[in-house]
Write an enzyme that holds these catalytic residues in place. Structure first.
Site, short mmCIF file in Angstrom:
data_model
loop_
_atom_site.label_atom_id
_atom_site.label_comp_id
_atom_site.label_asym_id
_atom_site.label_seq_id
_atom_site.Cartn_x
_atom_site.Cartn_y
_atom_site.Cartn_z
N TYR A 32 3.94 1.98 -5.70
CA TYR A 32 2.92 2.94 -6.11
C TYR A 32 2.05 3.35 -4.95
O TYR A 32 2.07 2.72 -3.89
CB TYR A 32 2.05 2.37 -7.25
CG TYR A 32 0.98 1.40 -6.80
CD1 TYR A 32 1.31 0.10 -6.42
CD2 TYR A 32 -0.35 1.78 -6.74
CE1 TYR A 32 0.33 -0.78 -5.99
CE2 TYR A 32 -1.34 0.90 -6.31
CZ TYR A 32 -0.99 -0.39 -5.94
OH TYR A 32 -1.96 -1.25 -5.51
N LYS A 151 3.93 -2.13 -1.11
CA LYS A 151 2.93 -1.74 -2.12
C LYS A 151 3.60 -1.73 -3.49
O LYS A 151 3.90 -0.68 -4.08
CB LYS A 151 2.30 -0.39 -1.78
CG LYS A 151 0.98 -0.14 -2.51
CD LYS A 151 0.20 0.99 -1.87
CE LYS A 151 -1.02 1.39 -2.67
NZ LYS A 151 -2.06 0.38 -2.79
N GLU A 184 -6.66 -10.21 3.69
CA GLU A 184 -7.27 -8.94 3.24
C GLU A 184 -8.07 -9.21 1.98
O GLU A 184 -8.38 -10.36 1.67
CB GLU A 184 -6.19 -7.88 3.03
CG GLU A 184 -5.14 -8.26 2.00
CD GLU A 184 -4.10 -7.17 1.75
OE1 GLU A 184 -4.30 -6.01 2.13
OE2 GLU A 184 -3.07 -7.50 1.13
N LEU A 208 -1.39 -5.40 3.23
CA LEU A 208 -0.91 -4.05 3.02
C LEU A 208 -1.29 -3.22 4.25
O LEU A 208 -2.44 -3.30 4.71
CB LEU A 208 -1.56 -3.44 1.77
CG LEU A 208 -0.97 -2.08 1.41
CD1 LEU A 208 0.36 -2.26 0.68
CD2 LEU A 208 -1.93 -1.28 0.57
N1 PDD Z 1 -5.61 -0.57 -3.22
N2 PDD Z 1 -4.84 -3.98 0.42
C1 PDD Z 1 -4.53 -4.01 -0.88
C2 PDD Z 1 -4.03 -5.30 -1.47
C3 PDD Z 1 -4.68 -2.86 -1.68
O1 PDD Z 1 -4.35 -2.89 -2.97
C4 PDD Z 1 -5.20 -1.68 -1.08
C5 PDD Z 1 -5.36 -0.42 -1.86
C6 PDD Z 1 -5.53 -1.70 0.28
C7 PDD Z 1 -6.04 -0.49 1.00
O2 PDD Z 1 -5.03 0.47 1.17
P1 PDD Z 1 -5.33 2.02 1.29
O3 PDD Z 1 -6.34 2.17 2.39
O4 PDD Z 1 -4.03 2.62 1.66
O5 PDD Z 1 -5.86 2.47 -0.03
C8 PDD Z 1 -5.33 -2.86 1.01
C9 PDD Z 1 -5.46 0.60 -4.06
C10 PDD Z 1 -6.47 1.67 -3.79
C11 PDD Z 1 -5.31 0.21 -5.50
O6 PDD Z 1 -4.53 -0.68 -5.76
O7 PDD Z 1 -5.93 0.84 -6.38
#
Ligand code: PDD
Length: 287
Positions: A32, A151, A184, A208
Site C-alpha cells: 500500500y 510497505k 523507526e 521503511l
Molecule cells: N505510514 N515508517 C512506517 C512504519 C510507516 O508506516 C510510515 C508511513 C513511514 C513514513 O513513510 P512516508 O514518509 O513514505 O509516509 C515510516 C503511513 C503514512 C501510514 O501507514 O499511514
C-alpha cells in the site's frame, strides 16, 4: 461523497466490495501507499509510485500498470474527489487478488485487486516553533518482522506497537532493535538532533524507506546550511538528543518534546526543527 477506485471502476466508497477470499483480507498479502495532496498538488507522487512498484516486485505481485498510468489514475481520483476538501490523502492498495480457496502459496492466474480512495487531511503545520503541534512518544522494543522495508498491508506488528503508545496517552511508539539501536516509529521515521547535527538511521531492512525521510535528506543536502548524517543511532543517543522529530506523509516533520514521560532536550521545539521544516516546506512539491 467519497469516490473510490476498485479494479477499474469508480464508485462510491460505501459501495465498494471485495471477496472475503481476497488474499489481502486473508493474509495481508499486498502493498500500500499513502500520498498527500495539498490544494491539488502532490508531495512525492513519483517516489511513492516507484516505491509501490518496487514493493510489488519484491513480493512478486504482477500488476502491469506503468508509473505514468498510476499517476494518471491517482490524479484523476483526486480530481473526482475535489469536493471533499482542499487537502486530501490517497490510499492505494494492491493485493495479490482473490483465489478460490485459502492456500498459502502464490496462486497462478489471479488478477491483483487494486483499491484506492481519498480522505481529508489537515493543513500543513505552521513553520513556527511556538505554534506547531508537539508530540509525546513512548519507546519499546521493535518486535515486527525483518522486512520492514516492504510497505506491506500486513500491519499487525505496527498496529500493536502504535496501540502501546496510544493506550498510555502517547502519540506514537518509538522503536529500537535488540541491540538497543533506533529503528523507526510504528507509522513514521525518526530523526534526532545533537549539537546542531541531524542524524537518522540508515535505510535497511529495519525501516521503511520513507518518502518524507527521503525528501528531508535530499532537500537539506541541496540547501547545504544544515549537517545531516544517515548512521546507526543508539537509544542512549536518542535519550540524550536535543531534538527528536518523527516524519511521515501525514505528519510531515513533527517535533517530539516528550519521550517516556521525560522532556526531550529543554522540552521545547528546537531551532533546527524550524530550519529543517522551512527547507522541506519550500521544496516539498518539487519531489
Ligand atoms: N505510514 N515508517 C512506517 C512504519 C510507516 O508506516 C510510515 C508511513 C513511514 C513514513 O513513510 P512516508 O514518509 O513514505 O509516509 C515510516 C503511513 C503514512 C501510514 O501507514 O499511514
Amino acid at each position: 461523497m467519497s469516490i473510490a477506485y476498485l479494479n477499474g471502476e469508480y464508485q462510491p466508497l460505501s459501495e465498494a466490495r471485495i471477496s472475503p477470499l481476497d488474499r489481502g483480507f486473508l493474509f495481508g498479502d499486498g502493498i500500500y501507499e499513502v500520498i498527500p495532496y495539498y490544494n491539488g498538488k502532490s508531495v512525492g507522487l513519483m517516489p511513492h509510485i516507484n516505491r509501490m512498484i518496487d514493493g510489488l516486485a519484491a513480493i512478486e505481485i504482477k500488476c502491469n500498470k506503468s508509473a505514468d498510468e498510476w499517476k494518471a489514475l491517482l490524479d484523476n481520483l483526486i480530481a473526482r474527489n475535489a469536493e471533499m476538501g482542499e487537502n486530501l490523502g490517497v490510499y492505494v492498495h494492491v493485493s495479490r487478488g482473490t483465489d478460490v480457496k485459502r492456500y498459502h502459496p502464490y496462486p497462478d492466474g489471479v488478477e491483483p485487486t487494486i483499491f484506492c480512495f481519498c480522505f481529508g487531511i489537515k493543513d500543513p503545520e505552521p513553520v513556527d516553533r511556538t505554534q506547531v503541534t508537539q508530540y509525546s512518544l513512548v519507546s519499546t522494543e521493535d518486535l515486527r518482522w525483518q522486512r520492514c522495508h516492504i510497505k506491506s498491508t500486513a500491519l499487525l506488528g505496527n498496529v500493536m506497537h502504535y496501540q502501546e503508545g496510544y493506550s498510555t496517552g502517547a502519540d506514537e511508539a518509538l522503536l529500537y532493535n535488540a541491540d538497543g539501536e533506533l529503528t523507526e516509529g510504528s507509522s513514521c521515521n525518526v530523526f534526532i538532533v545533537k549539537d546542531g547535527k541531524i542524524s537518522t538511521p540508515i535505510q535497511d531492512n529495519q525501516i521503511l524507506p520513507g518518502i518524507t525521510r527521503r525528501i528531508i535528506i535530499d532537500s537539506i543536502k541541496a540547501d547545504g546550511s544544515l549537517s545531516l548524517e544517515e548512521r546507526t543511532i543508539t537509544m542512549d543517543e536518542v535519550r540524550d538528543a536535543d531534538e527528536i522529530w518523527i516524519t511521515s506523509s501525514s505528519k510531515e516533520i513533527a517535533p517530539v518534546t516528550k519521550l517516556d514521560g521525560n522532556a526531550v532536550g529543554n522540552g521545547e521545539v528546537g531551532e533546527i526543527w524550524e530550519q529543517a521544516f522551512k527547507i522541506y516546506t519550500a521544496s516539498k512539491y518539487d519531489y
